[in-house]
Scaffold this active site. Structure first.
Site, PDB file in Angstrom:
ATOM      1  N   ASP A  91       0.853  -1.189   0.000  1.00 31.49           N
ATOM      2  CA  ASP A  91       0.000   0.000   0.000  1.00 31.49           C
ATOM      3  C   ASP A  91       0.893   1.244   0.000  1.00 31.49           C
ATOM      4  OD1 ASP A  91      -2.295   1.511   0.046  1.00 31.49           O
ATOM      5  OD2 ASP A  91      -2.994   0.811   2.008  1.00 31.49           O
ATOM      6  N   GLU A 109       2.807   4.649  -4.326  1.00 23.86           N
ATOM      7  CA  GLU A 109       2.859   5.427  -5.568  1.00 23.86           C
ATOM      8  C   GLU A 109       4.212   6.117  -5.799  1.00 23.86           C
ATOM      9  OE1 GLU A 109      -0.816   4.089  -4.744  1.00 23.86           O
ATOM     10  OE2 GLU A 109       0.205   5.484  -3.418  1.00 23.86           O
ATOM     11  N   ASP A 167      -8.970   3.084  -2.668  1.00 25.67           N
ATOM     12  CA  ASP A 167      -9.991   3.643  -1.779  1.00 25.67           C
ATOM     13  C   ASP A 167     -11.205   4.136  -2.555  1.00 25.67           C
ATOM     14  OD1 ASP A 167      -8.071   3.106   0.075  1.00 25.67           O
ATOM     15  OD2 ASP A 167      -7.476   5.190   0.384  1.00 25.67           O
TER      16      ASP A 167
END
Length: 789
Positions: A446, A449, A525
């Site tokens: 997670d 990026e 999300d």
């Protein structure tokens, strides 16, 4: 600073973390001011006129007045085009060295001073001024790239090799073409007119359709037209934008207006691949180029439950017991950042989880495995073992002055490993031994990026931050989009080394072309609501068409409190996609099925039973995805791309070749229209047959969604948990044949089981099932829609 940045700023500065985020964002801006080349005068360049060509295996090099173009056709028919000496490698996307050249492809002069490469599967025509056309062997145009344009620093030394040149290329496709792909796009799967950014981004909160970009962007387009299907991949990791405009037939004086695409990149090489053929052939070729998809262990194809905020061992036990007490199958439970000590990666909060290995062993005996979240940010805290270990290994990203880049993430001020360095990947991979020792069976990447909280600007690392880029050196402008991909590689390689007898389970929020080699992904999300439900389907379909077959949404949405109806409809969709996981934020409502009332529990239990029954089919699809590149979840036009009505259908999908799934995406709906591909289809609930192509209206009570089976299909199922595999056969239509395949579950190791193939037909009015290479079918057969012989 735009309005969204202003709102973020006002929202975040009220907290201590917000103030730290503000300081981090200001520091990032100062770092880039000092470390990035200053904008200066640029000069534009185009190729100029063709001046000659040199033949090479698979094609050759065409020389222009101010540039050169390398064209190579591979043995499988893929076309590579590289300008200004760009070759296929080095590439983060390609698996290995790429396919061999087609020795039979011939470079020869074309009319008007151009050149062409003639091969068995594709024709490439290079115009005198640098246009490139990709045509079928018969000459039908699939794609026409206009001469490219570069913008270089007026003083070439100012940008240097690192800065590179900005470039743009415009393309034309047939007027009837539809665009798909570009990674995970919430407003898909068909991409409408507009501009799409190529920059992996945390959208700062739950997203809905139209929010763009998201966590996974890829310069991969799939274009479907009457003339044929083709995929184009611009192998450039820099920030960029793709502008699409669909064409119009008969526009203006009866002439077609072609579809248009413009790709603009802020740097990097101008090189790209084109693959043409049927959708199945194109995705198979893409799989050959970028690597077969990782096959998840069979337990990962069952139901997962997650939540940010389980909080303690007692709560985990309560949730697992709740599933068991209600007879609901549960295979995997995920622990989010709240199980860490102060959100520090590779730690455990011993007060909340005093015996995590014991808990994992206890759950394993009940058939439930644990999966751990893993974030890349490491708290910059001397004395903390991960930070000290990374410091000793010189593993963290630095800026142009040699200082470690710091950002604000969940554990506080943090530093970031440079996963583009093979040495750092090896160091990071060794840390996964701690997770395995805690009893975890898989990893969930997670925040990669990567994210650094910021109340304004890009919530990531400074663009001037330095990266290894496999020893070539460069900055974050080039490394950003492959950061998550490289982290996934580190994790996958480590798990293979640490547990060589087991296939790893890993999925990652961010990634790039080729990420399927290391695992899958999920929606991120997604906002709770009916629009979020629709976006969930768009993401799974779009990612599958980019070569990432294993994905799924946060069932129920990440952010809010779904109504019982919405939760049931989301759950029903989740039961038919590869990653079937409920998940929510710490501030959102519960996601256990029994929290939504008795009726919702009844309907979600039915969906869970059906997913369990279909597990042999999902295992088969997983192996086929690795071997053929075909995603589990496919658009309804997969086998009929020439059907224009199907190309515009975005609210249903094929699960493999056998099933057509039509989820309910609108509140209050108890019936829905379903667009059928050609052939006979059976409603699996009623057994009624329908003939396609065409549209039918089917009942969709809250208890189920419409699922149709293709006539003649063979679907491997397991009627009872732990029971033998059976074959569910749907009777072929008169005068037609059918079939299917089974890849037996060989366990969670690396054995590659043989594909078992079946054919079906009607003979003397009865259904006949035959197994390839066997005198008799080796599995129990249940025929629906007809008798058996």
């Amino acid at each position: 600073m735009d309005a969204r940045d202003l709102l973020r700023l006002l929202r975040t500065v009220r907290t201590a973390r917000g103030m730290r985020s503000l300081r981090s964002a200001l520091r990032r801006r100062c770092t880039d001011r000092a470390g990035l080349p200053r904008p200066g005068a640029e000069r534009a360049r185009v190729p100029g006129a063709a001046q000659g060509a040199d033949p090479l295996p698979g094609g050759g090099v065409v020389h222009f007045a101010r540039s050169s173009l390398r064209v190579r056709v591979t043995a499988g028919g893929a076309v590579f085009c590289g300008w200004d000496g760009a070759g296929p490698e080095p590439s983060y996307a390609l698996a290995g060295r790429g396919p061999e050249a087609d020795e039979r492809a011939v470079l020869e002069p074309d009319k008007d001073g151009g050149w062409r490469v003639v091969s068995e599967r594709v024709l490439v025509v290079v115009g005198r001024h640098g246009s490139v056309e990709v045509r079928t062997p018969g000459g039908v145009l699939l794609r026409r790239d206009l001469p490219p344009r570069w913008w270089e620093p007026a003083d070439a030394a100012a940008g240097g090799q690192q800065g590179g040149a900005r470039w743009a290329v415009r393309s034309e496709v047939p007027a009837d073409a539809r665009f798909f792909g570009l990674g995970g796009r919430s407003a898909g799967p068909r991409l409408r007119d507009g501009t799409y950014r190529l920059w992996n981004t945390d959208p700062d909160g739950a997203f809905e359709p139209g929010d763009d970009p998201l966590y996974i962007t890829m310069p991969v387009q799939l274009v479907v037209a009457d003339a044929g299907t083709h995929l184009v991949f611009h192998d450039d990791t820099w920030d960029g934008r793709v502008t699409l405009a669909e064409g119009e037939e008969g526009a203006g004086s009866g002439h077609d207006r072609p579809g248009r695409c413009e790709v603009r990149m802020d740097g990097g090489p101008l090189r790209y691949w084109v693959l043409a053929g049927t959708p199945a052939r194109v995705l198979q070729g893409w799989s050959v180029l970028t690597g077969g998809a990782a096959v998840p262990p069979s337990w990962a194809l069952r139901h997962h439950h997650a939540r940010w905020g389980f909080g303690s061992e007692q709560e985990v036990r309560r949730v697992v017991a709740g599933y068991a007490e209600r007879g609901l199958p549960l295979s995997v439970l995920h622990l989010d950042i709240d199980h860490y000590r102060g959100h520090r990666v590779f730690t455990v909060d011993r007060e909340r989880f005093p015996d995590l290995p014991g808990l994992a062993a206890e759950l394993r005996q009940k058939g439930v495995r644990l999966v751990s979240i893993v974030d890349p940010a490491v708290k910059a805290e001397p004395g903390q073992w991960v930070f000290d270990s990374g410091t000793a290994a010189d593993a963290f990203v630095r800026d142009g002055r040699g200082r470690r880049v710091r950002g604000e993430v969940w554990p506080g001020e943090s530093v970031f490993p440079d996963f583009t360095d093979p040495r750092v990947r090896k160091w990071w991979g060794g840390l996964y031994g701690e997770r395995l020792a805690q009893g975890f069976s898989g990893m969930w990447h997670d925040m990669n990026e990567p994210v650094s909280f910021a109340p304004f600007g890009d919530p990531s690392l400074p663009l001037s931050a330095r990266h290894s880029l496999e020893g070539r050196g460069g900055d974050h402008r080039e490394a950003h989009n492959v950061y998550g991909l490289s982290m996934a590689r580190a994790g996958h390689e480590a798990l293979c080394e640490l547990r060589p007898a087991e296939r790893p389970f890993l999925f990652s929020r961010s990634g790039w072309a080729g990420m399927q080699r290391y695992g899958g992904t999920w929606s991120g999300d997604v906002a709770t609501g009916w629009p979020g439900l629709r976006a969930s389907l768009a993401l799974v379909l779009g990612l599958g068409l980019c070569g990432v077959p294993y994905s799924g949404p946060d069932v129920g949405g990440f952010s809010g409190f779904p109504s019982p109806e919405l939760f049931v409809r989301w759950f029903q969709l989740g039961a038919y996609v590869p990653l079937f996981r409920t998940h929510s934020a710490i501030t959102a409502g519960r996601r256990e099925p029994w929290e939504f009332g008795a009726e919702a529990l009844e309907h979600t239990a039915a969906a869970l039973r059906e997913r369990t029954r279909l597990l042999p089919y999902f295992v088969t699809l997983a192996h086929l995805a690795q071997r053929t590149g075909a995603p589990y979840v496919r658009p309804v036009w997969w086998r009929s791309p020439e059907d224009r009505a199907l190309r515009d259908c975005e609210d249903a999908f094929l699960l493999g070749d056998a099933l057509l799934v039509a989820p309910v995406l609108e509140q209050g709906a108890d019936r829905r229209a379903v667009r059928l591909p050609r052939g006979r289809w059976y409603d699996t609930a009623t057994g009624r047959a329908y003939e396609g192509p065409g549209q039918v209206l089917l009942d969709a009570p809250l208890s189920r969604i419409p699922v149709l089976a293709r006539a003649g299909s063979v679907i491997p199922v397991r009627a009872e948990a732990g029971g033998p595999v059976e074959l569910e056969v749907w009777a072929p239509a008169p005068g037609r044949t059918g079939g299917g395949v089974l890849v037996p579950d060989a366990g969670d190791g690396w054995e590659a089981p043989e594909v078992v193939r079946f054919t079906t037909c009607l003979r003397d009015g009865a259904v006949v099932v035959e197994q390839e290479g066997a005198a008799e079918v080796g599995y129990p057969v249940r025929v629906r829609g007809g008798g058996v012989k």
